[in-house]
Design a protein around this motif. Structure first.
Motif, PDB file in Angstrom:
ATOM      1  N   HIS A 142       0.700  -0.990  -0.162  1.00  0.00           N
ATOM      2  CA  HIS A 142       0.045  -0.125   0.136  1.00  0.00           C
ATOM      3  C   HIS A 142       0.758   1.170  -0.041  1.00  0.00           C
ATOM      4  O   HIS A 142       0.703   2.022  -0.584  1.00  0.00           O
ATOM      5  CB  HIS A 142      -0.845  -0.052   1.399  1.00  0.00           C
ATOM      6  N   GLY A 143       1.885   1.395   0.573  1.00  0.00           N
ATOM      7  CA  GLY A 143       2.784   2.403   0.843  1.00  0.00           C
ATOM      8  C   GLY A 143       3.640   2.569  -0.559  1.00  0.00           C
ATOM      9  O   GLY A 143       3.866   3.718  -1.151  1.00  0.00           O
ATOM     10  N   GLY A 144       4.119   1.396  -1.213  1.00  0.00           N
ATOM     11  CA  GLY A 144       4.600   1.304  -2.299  1.00  0.00           C
ATOM     12  C   GLY A 144       3.690   1.897  -3.669  1.00  0.00           C
ATOM     13  O   GLY A 144       4.352   2.449  -4.363  1.00  0.00           O
TER      14      GLY A 144
ATOM     15  N   ASP B 262      -0.941   7.574   1.229  1.00  0.00           N
ATOM     16  CA  ASP B 262       0.267   8.486   1.265  1.00  0.00           C
ATOM     17  C   ASP B 262       0.552   8.683   2.565  1.00  0.00           C
ATOM     18  O   ASP B 262       1.832   8.508   3.171  1.00  0.00           O
ATOM     19  CB  ASP B 262      -0.197   9.576   0.393  1.00  0.00           C
ATOM     20  N   PHE B 263      -0.332   9.235   3.461  1.00  0.00           N
ATOM     21  CA  PHE B 263      -0.130   9.592   4.863  1.00  0.00           C
ATOM     22  C   PHE B 263       0.205   8.211   5.573  1.00  0.00           C
ATOM     23  O   PHE B 263       1.320   8.353   6.666  1.00  0.00           O
ATOM     24  CB  PHE B 263      -1.461  10.245   5.509  1.00  0.00           C
ATOM     25  N   TYR B 264      -0.392   7.165   5.088  1.00  0.00           N
ATOM     26  CA  TYR B 264      -0.175   5.732   6.112  1.00  0.00           C
ATOM     27  C   TYR B 264       1.231   5.454   5.822  1.00  0.00           C
ATOM     28  O   TYR B 264       1.988   5.197   6.679  1.00  0.00           O
ATOM     29  CB  TYR B 264      -1.328   4.750   5.442  1.00  0.00           C
ATOM     30  N   ALA B 265       1.772   5.261   4.621  1.00  0.00           N
ATOM     31  CA  ALA B 265       2.962   4.614   4.339  1.00  0.00           C
ATOM     32  C   ALA B 265       3.642   4.817   3.217  1.00  0.00           C
ATOM     33  O   ALA B 265       4.734   3.973   3.031  1.00  0.00           O
ATOM     34  CB  ALA B 265       2.483   2.939   4.231  1.00  0.00           C
TER      35      ALA B 265
ATOM     36  N   PRO C 278       5.435   9.465   6.949  1.00  0.00           N
ATOM     37  CA  PRO C 278       4.190   8.590   7.032  1.00  0.00           C
ATOM     38  C   PRO C 278       3.921   8.123   8.122  1.00  0.00           C
ATOM     39  O   PRO C 278       5.083   8.078   9.342  1.00  0.00           O
ATOM     40  CB  PRO C 278       4.596   7.447   6.116  1.00  0.00           C
ATOM     41  N   ALA C 279       2.898   7.635   8.513  1.00  0.00           N
ATOM     42  CA  ALA C 279       2.255   7.262  10.091  1.00  0.00           C
ATOM     43  C   ALA C 279       2.977   5.794  10.497  1.00  0.00           C
ATOM     44  O   ALA C 279       3.334   5.947  11.710  1.00  0.00           O
ATOM     45  CB  ALA C 279       0.941   6.998  10.115  1.00  0.00           C
TER      46      ALA C 279
END
Length: 516
Positions: A152-154, A355-358, A365-366
Motif C-alpha cells: 500500500h505504501g509502495g 500516502d499519509f499511511y505508508a 508517513p504514519a
C-alpha cells in the motif's frame, strides 16, 4: 472586450513575462474541461454541476483512449460492484489495451479475467490478487506483461512519484453532492474510509465519482473534495457493505491461535516498548486480532493507554477507542461494519490516505511512529523472509497490503503464524516469494515457540531476562519437517507472470509460471 491597458507586445518587453497572455475576458484562459459551454453569458460558463446522465457519458468526457491507465479502490472488498460495472461498460464501448491499477483485487473482481482474454485489459497493477484472477495471472494470462504487485505504501509512492500515472480514477463513494464532494460514511452503501482512493483522486488526470446516493450540496465530510473531481455518476448500487467483512478479519476461538496470541502479548510486554503512549498496528488474521483483546486487559491492569492505532481498522480497535484505552485511530480502510460506523461518528477515528499511511518517500508517513506491528504470513524462511503473496503451490492468492511498510518501520515487527497448516509447513528453507525482507522482521511467534532475529540482540536479552522460551528458526524448520515432511520444491518455468516491487520501487522478487 480586449484589454487596452495590456497586450502581448507590452508583455514581451517585461522580463519574465515574455510568454504570458494578456487578459481578455473572465473565462478566456481556462484549462480544458473547466468551461463546459460556449455561451457568452459568463455565469453559464461556470460548471455548477458535475453530474452527467450516464457512466458512458462520463467515460467519454474524461477522454478514455486505448492504452490508458485507469484505477479503482477496494474499500468494499468482496462487496465491490464499481470495478465490474465500469469494466463492463468500457468493454461495451470497445476500448482495448488498458492498464488497470487497483489498490487491490478481490474475489468480486474475477470477471476481469474475461476482459484480459478479450484484450480490453493487458496490464494490471495492485497490492494483491485473489480467486480466479490470481490463478489466471499465475498461469500466464497476461502474456508478456507481468502483473505488478506493490505494498500500500509502495503504490502510494508510485502514484506520487509518477511511476504509476493514472489517466482516469473511478471512485465509488456512498454519498456525493453534485460537485463531487464525496465520502464513504453517508448514504445506503457505506464503506467507511476512502484512504486508498484519496491518493488516486489527488494525482489522476481525471476523476469520476460514482455514487448511489446523491445528496444536497455541500456534502460533508469531504473525503474526496470537489476540487479533485471532474464528473459524478449516479447508479443503482455501488457495493454491498456486508462484503467488507471477510475471512481475513475473523475472530477466533481456536486454542492454537489463542496460544500464539498470548505469546505475542508476552513478547510485547518484555520488549521494553509496552509503556504508556505506545502505538501499534495489528493484522487481520485470527491470532493477530486476538492479540488486541489481550492488550485491552493489559492496558486496564497497568492503567496506561495506547497513543494511536493504525492501518485497516477493526471492531477490536474501535472498542479500545470507545473505552478510552487508545487516543486515536488512523484508518486507511475499514475492515468491518463496526469500524465503518465508528469513523462516521467519532472525531478521534480519523480517515487517512495511503500516502499519509505508508509512502516511504514522503516526509513522515504514519508507519514511522509505530512501536509494534503484528502481522500474519503464508511462509517464513530461516532468514526471516516472509511470503504473503503466493501459496505453497506457487499460485498467487493474497496481497502485500501494508506488510512490508509496517515491518520496515515499527520498533518491533512480529510475525505470528502456526508452524504448519494442515500438511503444509509454514516455516521452510526458502519462501516461495519474498515480499517482506527478513532484515525488517524482528520476531516470529508460532505455536511451537518464539524465534528472534539474531540482529535484535536487545530483544534477545530482554526476552531471556523475562523468561520467554526462545527457539531458533532452524529448530522450528526441523520440527515442521518432522511433523509433515519436507515439501517437494515447486518447479517453475522461466516466464515471469508477476513482479514484486518493494516499497521503495526496487524489485524484491518475481513470480514465475508454474510448470504443468
Amino acid at each position: 472586450m480586449k484589454n487596452k491597458r495590456v497586450d502581448e507586445n507590452l508583455l514581451k518587453n517585461i522580463k519574465g513575462y515574455e510568454n504570458r497572455k494578456a487578459y481578455s475576458s473572465p473565462f478566456a484562459n481556462q484549462p480544458s474541461g473547466i468551461v463546459e459551454t460556449e455561451s457568452e453569458n459568463l455565469k453559464e460558463k461556470i460548471r455548477r454541476t458535475k453530474v452527467v446522465d450516464s457512466l458512458e457519458e462520463a467515460i467519454r468526457r474524461a477522454g478514455l483512449k486505448d492504452g490508458m491507465t485507469i484505477s479503482f479502490h477496494h474499500h468494499f472488498r468482496n462487496g465491490d460492484k464499481i470495478l465490474p460495472l465500469v469494466m463492463k461498460k468500457i468493454a461495451e464501448m470497445g476500448f482495448k489495451n488498458l492498464r488497470v491499477a487497483a489498490s487491490s483485487f478481490t474475489k468480486a473482481h474475477e470477471e476481469i479475467v474475461d476482459h484480459i482474454e478479450a484484450g480490453v485489459v493487458t496490464r494490471i497493477e495492485s497490492s494483491g490478487l485473489r480467486g480466479r484472477l490470481a490463478t489466471a495471472v499465475s498461469n500466464g494470462v497476461l502474456g508478456d506483461n507481468p502483473a505488478v504487485i506493490r505494498s500500500h505504501g509502495g503504490r502510494a509512492r508510485a502514484i506520487v512519484e509518477g511511476d504509476l500515472k493514472i489517466d482516469i480514477a473511478f471512485i465509488g463513494a456512498s454519498s456525493s453532492d453534485c460537485m463531487g464532494n464525496a465520502n464513504g460514511v453517508k448514504g445506503k452503501s457505506l464503506c467507511g474510509s476512502l484512504g486508498y482512493a484519496k491518493v488516486d483522486a489527488e494525482y489522476a488526470d481525471k476523476v469520476i465519482v460514482i455514487t448511489d446516493c446523491l445528496v444536497d450540496y455541500p456534502n460533508y465530510p469531504m473525503s474526496i473534495p470537489q476540487t479533485q473531481v471532474d464528473y459524478v455518476v449516479v447508479v443503482d448500487e455501488i457495493g454491498d457493505p456486508n462484503g467488507i467483512m471477510s475471512g481475513a478479519t475473523r475472530f477466533t476461538s481456536n486454542p492454537k491461535e489463542l496460544l500464539m496470541a498470548k505469546r505475542v502479548l508476552d513478547v510485547m510486554l518484555a520488549s521494553g516498548y509496552f509503556k504508556d503512549g505506545f502505538s501499534m498496528q495489528t493484522g487481520t488474521g485470527g491470532a493477530s486480532l486476538a492479540v488486541t483483546r489481550f492488550i485491552r486487559e493489559e492496558l486496564i491492569k497497568r492503567n496506561i493507554k495506547c497513543s494511536y492505532g493504525l492501518g485497516g481498522i477493526t471492531k477490536a480497535f474501535v472498542d479500545l477507542l470507545e473505552e478510552g484505552l487508545i487516543g486515536q485511530l488512523f484508518d486507511t480502510q475499514c475492515f468491518d461494519l463496526a469500524a465503518v460506523e465508528s469513523i462516521g461518528k467519532n472525531e478521534k477515528h480519523v480517515e487517512i490516505s495511503a500516502d499519509f499511511y505508508a509512502n516511504p518517500f514522503n516526509c513522515s508517513p504514519a508507519v514511522t511512529k509505530l512501536d509494534f506491528v503484528i502481522l500474519s504470513a503464508l511462509e517464513v524462511d530461516k532468514d526471516f523472509n516472509v511470503n504473503v503473496i503466493s501459496g505453497s503451490d506457487g499460485i498467487i492468492r493474497e496481497a502485500a497490503g501494508g506488510h512490508p511498510d509496517t515491518a520496515a518501520s515499527a520498533n518491533v515487527s512480529i510475525i505470528v503464524a502456526p508452524l504448519t497448516r494442515g500438511r503444509i509447513p509454514t516455516i521452510i528453507d526458502k519462501v516461495t516469494t519474498v515480499v517482506t525482507p527478513g532484515s525488517t522482521v524482528d520476531v516470529v511467534v508460532t505455536d511451537y515457540g518464539v524465534a528472534v532475529n539474531p540482529t535484535r540482540k536487545d530483544l534477545l536479552e530482554r526476552f531471556e531476562k523475562a523468561g520467554i522460551e526462545l527457539i531458533t528458526m532452524e529448530k522450528l524448520r526441523e520440527i515442521a519437517n518432522f511433523i509433515v515432511g519436507k515439501p517437494k520444491e515447486i518447479e517453475f518455468e522461466d516466464k515471469v507472470v508477476a513482479v514484486v516491487e518493494y516499497r521503495d520501487g526496487s524489485i524484491i522478487d518475481v513470480v514465475k509460471k508454474i510448470k504443468k
